[in-house]
Write a protein that holds these residues in place. Structure first.
Motif, mmCIF file in Angstrom:
data_model
loop_
_atom_site.group_PDB
_atom_site.id
_atom_site.type_symbol
_atom_site.label_atom_id
_atom_site.label_comp_id
_atom_site.label_asym_id
_atom_site.label_seq_id
_atom_site.Cartn_x
_atom_site.Cartn_y
_atom_site.Cartn_z
ATOM 1 N N ARG A 228 0.822 -1.226 0.000
ATOM 2 C CA ARG A 228 0.000 0.000 0.000
ATOM 3 C C ARG A 228 0.844 1.258 0.000
ATOM 4 N NH1 ARG A 228 -4.838 -0.086 2.972
ATOM 5 N NH2 ARG A 228 -4.808 2.174 3.093
ATOM 6 N N ILE A 229 1.981 1.229 0.704
ATOM 7 C CA ILE A 229 2.776 2.462 0.768
ATOM 8 C C ILE A 229 3.798 2.554 -0.370
ATOM 9 C CG2 ILE A 229 2.367 2.763 3.247
ATOM 10 C CD1 ILE A 229 5.269 1.856 3.716
ATOM 11 N N GLY A 230 3.674 1.654 -1.345
ATOM 12 C CA GLY A 230 4.442 1.803 -2.593
ATOM 13 C C GLY A 230 5.863 1.276 -2.551
ATOM 14 N N LEU A 231 6.152 0.349 -1.617
ATOM 15 C CA LEU A 231 7.535 -0.143 -1.519
ATOM 16 C C LEU A 231 7.812 -1.359 -2.405
ATOM 17 C CD1 LEU A 231 8.367 0.250 2.299
ATOM 18 C CD2 LEU A 231 9.066 1.694 0.405
ATOM 19 N N SER A 232 6.822 -1.826 -3.168
ATOM 20 C CA SER A 232 6.981 -2.994 -4.063
ATOM 21 C C SER A 232 7.656 -4.178 -3.372
ATOM 22 C CB SER A 232 7.813 -2.629 -5.305
ATOM 23 O OG SER A 232 7.325 -1.469 -5.898
ATOM 24 N N PRO A 233 7.037 -4.681 -2.278
ATOM 25 C CA PRO A 233 7.659 -5.804 -1.563
ATOM 26 C C PRO A 233 7.678 -7.077 -2.401
ATOM 27 C CG PRO A 233 5.417 -5.451 -0.774
ATOM 28 C CD PRO A 233 5.728 -4.308 -1.704
ATOM 29 N N VAL A 234 8.665 -7.936 -2.117
ATOM 30 C CA VAL A 234 8.760 -9.235 -2.786
ATOM 31 C C VAL A 234 8.234 -10.282 -1.808
ATOM 32 C CG1 VAL A 234 10.317 -10.905 -3.836
ATOM 33 C CG2 VAL A 234 10.834 -8.446 -3.991
ATOM 34 N N LEU A 235 7.233 -11.044 -2.234
ATOM 35 C CA LEU A 235 6.636 -12.033 -1.325
ATOM 36 C C LEU A 235 7.664 -13.130 -1.016
ATOM 37 C CD1 LEU A 235 3.804 -12.542 -0.011
ATOM 38 C CD2 LEU A 235 3.464 -14.256 -1.811
ATOM 39 N N PRO A 236 8.074 -13.262 0.269
ATOM 40 C CA PRO A 236 9.087 -14.274 0.581
ATOM 41 C C PRO A 236 8.501 -15.682 0.566
ATOM 42 C CG PRO A 236 8.388 -13.159 2.590
ATOM 43 C CD PRO A 236 7.653 -12.499 1.463
ATOM 44 N N GLN A 237 9.278 -16.630 0.060
ATOM 45 C CA GLN A 237 8.858 -18.042 0.044
ATOM 46 C C GLN A 237 9.288 -18.752 1.329
ATOM 47 O OE1 GLN A 237 6.938 -18.947 -2.601
ATOM 48 N NE2 GLN A 237 7.187 -16.754 -2.952
ATOM 49 N N GLY A 238 10.203 -18.137 2.051
ATOM 50 C CA GLY A 238 10.685 -18.729 3.299
ATOM 51 C C GLY A 238 11.380 -17.665 4.130
ATOM 52 N N ALA A 239 11.874 -18.079 5.333
ATOM 53 C CA ALA A 239 12.506 -17.184 6.317
ATOM 54 C C ALA A 239 11.484 -16.136 6.803
ATOM 55 C CB ALA A 239 13.776 -16.540 5.776
ATOM 56 N N TYR A 240 11.933 -15.153 7.621
ATOM 57 C CA TYR A 240 10.916 -14.222 8.147
ATOM 58 C C TYR A 240 11.250 -12.751 7.893
ATOM 59 C CZ TYR A 240 13.707 -15.179 12.489
ATOM 60 O OH TYR A 240 14.682 -15.387 13.429
ATOM 61 N N TYR A 241 11.602 -12.492 6.640
ATOM 62 C CA TYR A 241 11.922 -11.128 6.234
ATOM 63 C C TYR A 241 11.187 -10.798 4.938
ATOM 64 C CZ TYR A 241 15.832 -12.478 9.193
ATOM 65 O OH TYR A 241 16.588 -12.956 10.216
ATOM 66 N N ILE A 242 10.925 -9.499 4.757
ATOM 67 C CA ILE A 242 10.367 -9.060 3.467
ATOM 68 C C ILE A 242 11.337 -8.043 2.868
ATOM 69 C CG2 ILE A 242 8.466 -7.883 2.278
ATOM 70 C CD1 ILE A 242 6.606 -8.846 4.558
ATOM 71 N N TRP A 243 11.719 -8.289 1.638
ATOM 72 C CA TRP A 243 12.597 -7.366 0.907
ATOM 73 C C TRP A 243 11.731 -6.411 0.118
ATOM 74 C CZ3 TRP A 243 17.754 -6.441 0.846
ATOM 75 C CH2 TRP A 243 18.233 -5.619 -0.163
ATOM 76 N N THR A 244 12.066 -5.137 0.184
ATOM 77 C CA THR A 244 11.301 -4.151 -0.597
ATOM 78 C C THR A 244 12.256 -3.225 -1.340
ATOM 79 O OG1 THR A 244 11.285 -2.291 0.963
ATOM 80 C CG2 THR A 244 9.619 -4.011 1.316
ATOM 81 N N ASP A 245 11.684 -2.479 -2.247
ATOM 82 C CA ASP A 245 12.395 -1.374 -2.871
ATOM 83 C C ASP A 245 12.385 -0.205 -1.867
ATOM 84 O OD1 ASP A 245 13.713 -0.026 -4.816
ATOM 85 O OD2 ASP A 245 11.913 0.599 -5.892
ATOM 86 N N SER A 246 13.234 0.806 -2.079
ATOM 87 C CA SER A 246 13.186 1.945 -1.155
ATOM 88 C C SER A 246 13.157 3.279 -1.882
ATOM 89 C CB SER A 246 14.381 1.897 -0.195
ATOM 90 O OG SER A 246 15.599 1.940 -0.914
ATOM 91 N N ALA A 247 13.095 3.202 -3.223
ATOM 92 C CA ALA A 247 13.228 4.426 -4.027
ATOM 93 C C ALA A 247 12.126 5.452 -3.732
ATOM 94 C CB ALA A 247 13.251 4.078 -5.507
ATOM 95 N N VAL A 248 10.925 4.997 -3.344
ATOM 96 C CA VAL A 248 9.859 5.991 -3.102
ATOM 97 C C VAL A 248 10.138 6.799 -1.826
ATOM 98 C CG1 VAL A 248 7.974 4.812 -4.318
ATOM 99 C CG2 VAL A 248 8.352 4.338 -1.889
ATOM 100 N N LEU A 249 11.006 6.275 -0.972
ATOM 101 C CA LEU A 249 11.303 6.982 0.284
ATOM 102 C C LEU A 249 12.511 7.904 0.153
ATOM 103 C CD1 LEU A 249 10.821 4.010 2.769
ATOM 104 C CD2 LEU A 249 9.340 6.021 2.578
#
Ligand SMILES: Cc1ncc(COP(=O)(O)O)c(C=O)c1O
Length: 307
Positions: A228-249
């Motif tokens: 929703r806040i435009g970070l284009s997160p990548v849905l993780p298949q495992g582990a407990y982290y979410i990687w996102t873009d940061s360019a909008v910030l």
């Protein structure tokens, strides 16, 4: 290893219990790497690999995997192997990307390691934290019994990061080399905690299923908010982290992380922590969702105010 992967290993000759996967990684690198040896690391990587490798005197060679699929490109790998490598480090399921390596990808890497006489260190610490896919250990590939060191631990599976319990699996020759270092480094992992871990390993299917289901619920609280806040997160298949873009910030990840901390009181780790230290500006953020649901909900409220 036998129950989950169908791979029979000799506990006396091939398993070394140590103080966390952290010690296991250091044992593997100290046993294998001589000063100047080149070691392939896939970027974004778990940040400890660089200082651990530096301690052993090795030189990292980076291959960058791109979101959202983090696909491996054989044509990029071949020249790197041709230039000479001592070892490759992989992490599946991966921190920070959530990538779960497929059997085909492992086979591709194993074939190259076999062909060029390269060792492979696999960090499998998130093996039970999966959202649908399957975890494959590199030891399923018979040729890798000679060339692989598996590093694993109890921190993530049993939520006991402070206990410092981990282990390595490798053939008897590599194991003997690692144990020589282990003996002088830490002597042993605390015995009472080892007894507790033996009990935990028999918790049964329901425990492991709930562990993954709990983290999936947490992932699904945070993920849509980051979208929703435009970070284009990548849905993780495992582990407990979410990687996102940061360019909008902000144009660069450190500035983006500072902005989030100041404006939303949410701390994410800047992408440059997981990248070649020689690279100038990096985009990306890593969000950890191993938090109480109430903490995630509070973070979500704050983040949504940025939308
Ligand atoms: C990929 C990866 N490997 C290893 C570790 C360290 O594990 P341990 O607590 O067993 O030393 C971590 C902890 O964050 C990790 O994310």
């Amino acid at each position: 290893m036998q129950r989950e992967q169908g791979v029979v290993v000799d506990p006396d000759g091939e398993v070394t219990v140590c103080c966390g996967a952290t010690e296991g990684l250091n044992l593997a690198l100290m046993a294998l790497i001589d000063p100047g040896d080149r070691v392939l690391i896939f970027e974004p990587f778990y940040e400890n690999y660089i200082p651990n490798l530096a301690t052993a005197g090795g030189c990292p060679v980076f291959v960058t995997l791109e979101p959202p699929a983090w696909t491996l490109h054989p044509e990029v790998l071949l020249p790197i192997f041709e230039q000479g490598l001592k070892a490759v480090i992989i992490n599946t399921p991966a921190n920070p990307t959530g990538k779960v390596w497929t059997m085909a990808e492992l086979q591709l890497l194993a074939d190259l390691c076999d062909r060029f006489g390269v060792y492979i260190i696999t960090d499998e610490i998130y093996e039970y934290i999966l959202y649908g896919g399957t975890h494959h250990s590199i030891l399923k590939i018979p040729a890798m019994r000679e060339r692989a060191i598996v590093v694993n631990g109890f921190s993530k599976t049993f939520c006991v990061t402070g206990w410092r319990l981990g282990y390595t699996i490798a053939n008897p020759e590599l194991t003997a080399a690692m144990r020589r270092i282990h003996d002088f480094l830490t002597i042993c992992a605390p015995t009472p905690l080892q007894h507790a871990a033996v009990m935990a390993m028999d918790f049964g299917e329901a425990y492991f299923a709930r562990l993954a289901a709990d983290y999936q619920r947490k992932r699904d609280i945070l993920f849509p908010v980051l979208e929703r806040i435009g970070l284009s997160p990548v849905l993780p298949q495992g582990a407990y982290y979410i990687w996102t873009d940061s360019a909008v910030l902000a144009p660069e990840s450190n500035a983006a992380a500072f902005r989030l901390a100041q404006e939303a009181k949410v701390a994410a780790v800047p992408g440059n922590c997981f990248s070649d230290p020689g690279r100038a500006a990096v985009s990306g953020l890593r969000f950890c969702f191993a938090k109480k649901d109430t903490t995630l909900q509070a973070a979500a409220e704050n983040l949504l105010r940025l939308a």
